[in-house]
Design an enzyme around this catalytic site. Structure first.
Site, PDB file in Angstrom:
ATOM      1  CD1 TRP A 129      33.837  47.632  42.871  1.00 29.36           C
ATOM      2  CD2 TRP A 129      34.919  45.530  42.572  1.00 29.36           C
ATOM      3  NE1 TRP A 129      35.238  47.774  43.601  1.00 29.36           N
ATOM      4  CE2 TRP A 129      35.666  46.817  43.439  1.00 29.36           C
ATOM      5  CE3 TRP A 129      35.422  44.331  42.298  1.00 29.36           C
ATOM      6  CZ2 TRP A 129      37.245  46.338  43.644  1.00 29.36           C
ATOM      7  CZ3 TRP A 129      36.648  44.119  42.502  1.00 29.36           C
ATOM      8  CH2 TRP A 129      37.532  45.022  43.345  1.00 29.36           C
ATOM      9  CG  ASN A 130      34.477  42.420  46.530  1.00 28.25           C
ATOM     10  OD1 ASN A 130      33.363  42.902  46.577  1.00 28.25           O
ATOM     11  ND2 ASN A 130      35.127  41.797  47.500  1.00 28.25           N
ATOM     12  CG  HIS A 154      25.536  45.793  42.627  1.00 29.75           C
ATOM     13  ND1 HIS A 154      26.942  45.573  43.074  1.00 29.75           N
ATOM     14  CD2 HIS A 154      25.093  44.358  42.512  1.00 29.75           C
ATOM     15  CE1 HIS A 154      27.092  44.472  43.250  1.00 29.75           C
ATOM     16  NE2 HIS A 154      26.102  43.548  42.854  1.00 29.75           N
ATOM     17  CB  ALA A 155      29.944  48.384  42.656  1.00 33.49           C
ATOM     18  CD  GLU A 227      32.296  42.722  54.565  1.00 28.45           C
ATOM     19  OE1 GLU A 227      33.300  43.020  54.670  1.00 28.45           O
ATOM     20  OE2 GLU A 227      31.797  41.801  53.477  1.00 28.45           O
ATOM     21  CG  LEU A 228      32.809  49.187  56.864  1.00 28.56           C
ATOM     22  CD1 LEU A 228      33.072  50.359  58.063  1.00 28.56           C
ATOM     23  CD2 LEU A 228      32.063  49.527  55.596  1.00 28.56           C
ATOM     24  CB  CYS A 261      36.803  42.462  52.563  1.00 29.69           C
ATOM     25  SG  CYS A 261      35.228  41.337  52.792  1.00 29.69           S
TER      26      CYS A 261
END
Length: 459
Positions: A129-130, A154-155, A227-228, A261
């Protein structure tokens, strides 16, 4: 699915979950869409990707306002995100054919030998969501240009953005089945990934979510890119340009309300300049305005959800209980909405959450170290490895230290950021695989070896 305005905690809209029959229909359309889309000339695919940029710019204010309503980032940052989305679409619209052309490899003078890059099929993209538009389109632009089709999960709190992105691609002229949105619960996506019609999966999100998706993909032998999270070090050496380091450091910690992130999270400063950096940094953090993200004067808006606010507050409390000192901020603001102020912690114990975990909000942790070697050691003393930055006035020193830092990207004297022309991704528990650049468009292709010998064989 229910979306809520984090500035007011008022409900925006509810969305019906896709039924099992609807999911089945989506998968069928994706499979059928891929058959036609992969045969579409790449020049035509590039034109459609370029058209996404046009639609985004034509409706920029509408989409920016939606983003800010659903996840709370300052409105000007929402506009900037959309401009970056248009840029990545234009980049792949220009370079996709170049990146995907056959690589000819000389093996035998009488044989034609090459590597061809062919699409894999329907891709499931599990997105956060960011950065609700950027995270999706930085994957969609290369994926679709390469001839794959995409299913977006999606979130939940940005479902409106997900639906809007689907409409954007429809307006850009993409055929039926090439890009679709799934409105499903998280557990349902594992069944979708396992489905034979799905070829691959990509996820941007938490390490926990990435591990679960990777397990499902691995069980079914499907390629994945993850991608964490990150706990990026911001290393300030004794010859650093302090004024610029402070300015960029504040931006790096609080951009997107601190919910990134690749945000700088651990500020590792050598003793010789620690006090100078600390004092200026704390003053600059204190000068930030927290408030309504639609107000141009606002620097930091609300956390995206109330549970995220609670989690951040708990991490700070546990860090303080472990012995850290609160220099600035340190608790949620007493007002409507999910507001957490710019916060600075120091004397953080090595086993506290602010040292070990990812704090996803506007909280900076300061660490004093004696010298460069100690700074590098502390920077690498983490399970994460997404981004890192080093600050020094010596170019040779910057390059050397960059080589010692364990991360997918290292920036000297600048903000860690993703760029369409450069590969992006992490190491260790920050994930694997790469997005963006030439590497990103090849991530979901079959790198096929083709060997053509003459009919009468080779001499």
């Amino acid at each position: 699915m229910r979306t809520v305005n984090p500035t007011t905690n008022e409900e925006l809209r509810t969305y019906d979950l896709d039924s099992a029959a609807a999911v089945e229909g989506t998968l069928d359309r994706a499979a059928d869409g891929f058959v036609a889309w992969r045969e579409t000339p790449i020049t035509d695919r590039q034109e459609r990707v370029a058209a996404i940029a046009d639609v985004l710019r034509e409706n920029l204010e509408e989409y920016a306002a939606l983003m800010t309503r659903e996840m709370g980032k300052p409105l000007d940052q929402s506009r900037g995100e959309l401009e970056k989305c248009a840029w990545v679409c234009e980049f792949y619209a220009e370079h996709a054919a170049e990146f995907l052309q056959d690589d000819h490899v000389g093996v035998h003078p009488e044989a034609t030998t090459k590597v061809a890059y062919e699409p894999l099929g329907p891709l499931v993209a599990v997105m956060p969501w960011n950065y609700p538009f950027w995270q999706v389109l930085r994957v969609a632009a290369p994926t679709l240009a390469a001839g794959n089709v995409m299913l977006l999960k999606h979130a939940p709190n940005v479902t409106g953005c997900a639906k809007t992105i689907e409409a954007v691609l429809d307006d850009a002229g993409f055929p039926d089945g090439v890009f679709q949105t799934l409105v499903v619960e998280p557990e349902t996506i594992h069944d979708v990934i396992a489905d034979d019609r799905v070829a691959a999966v990509t996820l941007t999100g938490s390490t926990r979510a990435g591990s679960a998706v990777a397990e499902t993909a691995g069980k079914h032998l499907k390629p994945s890119v993850l991608e964490l999270g990150g706990s990026d070090p911001f290393v300030v050496l004794d010859d650093a340009p302090i004024d610029r380091a402070v300015d960029v450091g504040v931006d790096a910690r609080t951009k997107n309300n601190g919910q990134a992130c690749i945000a700088a999270k651990r500020f590792i400063v050598v003793d010789d300049v620690y006090d100078e950096f600390r004092d200026a940094f704390v003053d600059a953090m204190a000068d930030l305005t927290v408030g309504d993200p639609t107000d141009p004067a606002t620097d930091v808006g609300p956390m995206a959800r109330d549970d995220l606010l609670d989690e951040l507050d708990q991490q700070v409390k546990e860090t303080v209980d472990a012995g850290a000192d609160v220099v600035l901020g340190g608790e949620p603001l007493d007002r409507d909405g999910n507001f957490y102020p710019p916060t600075v912690l120091e004397n953080v114990p090595g086993d506290a959450p602010a040292a070990c975990d990812e704090l996803f909000g506007p909280v900076a942790s300061l660490f004093r170290v004696p010298d460069e070697a100690a700074a590098v050691a502390l920077a690498n003393d983490t399970e994460y490895g997404l981004g890192a930055s080093v600050w020094t006035s010596d170019d040779a020193r910057a390059e050397r230290v960059a080589g010692e830092l364990e991360a997918g990207a290292v920036f000297a004297n600048d903000l860690v950021q993703s760029h369409p022309r450069l590969p992006f991704g992490g190491v260790k528990r920050s994930g694997y695989g790469r997005e963006l650049g030439e590497q990103g468009i090849k991530a979901f292709t079959n790198e096929k070896t083709v060997w053509l010998s003459p009919p009468d064989g080779l001499d």
